[in-house]
Design a protein around this motif. Structure first.
Motif, short mmCIF file in Angstrom:
data_model
loop_
_atom_site.label_atom_id
_atom_site.label_comp_id
_atom_site.label_asym_id
_atom_site.label_seq_id
_atom_site.Cartn_x
_atom_site.Cartn_y
_atom_site.Cartn_z
N ARG A 122 0.86 -1.18 0.00
CA ARG A 122 0.00 0.00 0.00
C ARG A 122 0.89 1.23 0.00
N ARG A 123 0.39 2.33 -0.50
CA ARG A 123 1.18 3.56 -0.58
C ARG A 123 1.76 3.94 0.78
N GLU A 124 0.97 3.80 1.85
CA GLU A 124 1.45 4.18 3.17
C GLU A 124 2.46 3.19 3.74
N ASP A 125 2.55 1.98 3.16
CA ASP A 125 3.51 0.99 3.63
C ASP A 125 4.81 1.02 2.82
N ASP A 126 4.83 1.75 1.74
CA ASP A 126 6.02 1.83 0.88
C ASP A 126 6.91 2.96 1.38
N TRP A 127 8.00 2.62 2.02
CA TRP A 127 8.88 3.62 2.64
C TRP A 127 10.03 4.02 1.74
N ARG A 128 10.02 3.54 0.49
CA ARG A 128 11.09 3.93 -0.42
C ARG A 128 11.04 5.44 -0.65
N PRO A 129 12.20 6.06 -0.83
CA PRO A 129 12.19 7.51 -1.09
C PRO A 129 11.40 7.83 -2.35
#
Length: 59
Positions: A49-56
């Motif tokens: 999910r967008r909120e779980d993707d911590w990539r810069p």
């Protein structure tokens, strides 16, 4: 903030972090295999999910 002397608090947390952790090699192997199967299945539900993707993000 009061100092705790009953085995709780920072010293206890630090001690727990430094102790040897026993890892179940077979359970770890099964978990990695399940992750890889889900990742490689092509199913869109396995995308983060967008909120779980911590990539810069792109700047």
């Amino acid at each position: 903030m009061t100092e705790q002397r009953n085995g709780d608090g920072f010293p206890a947390l630090l001690g727990a972090a430094l102790r040897e952790v026993v890892v179940d090699d077979e359970a770890e192997r099964r978990a990695v295999a399940a992750f890889r199967l889900a990742r490689d299945s092509g199913d869109r539900a396995t995308c983060p999910r967008r909120e779980d993707d911590w990539r810069p993000g792109s700047a």
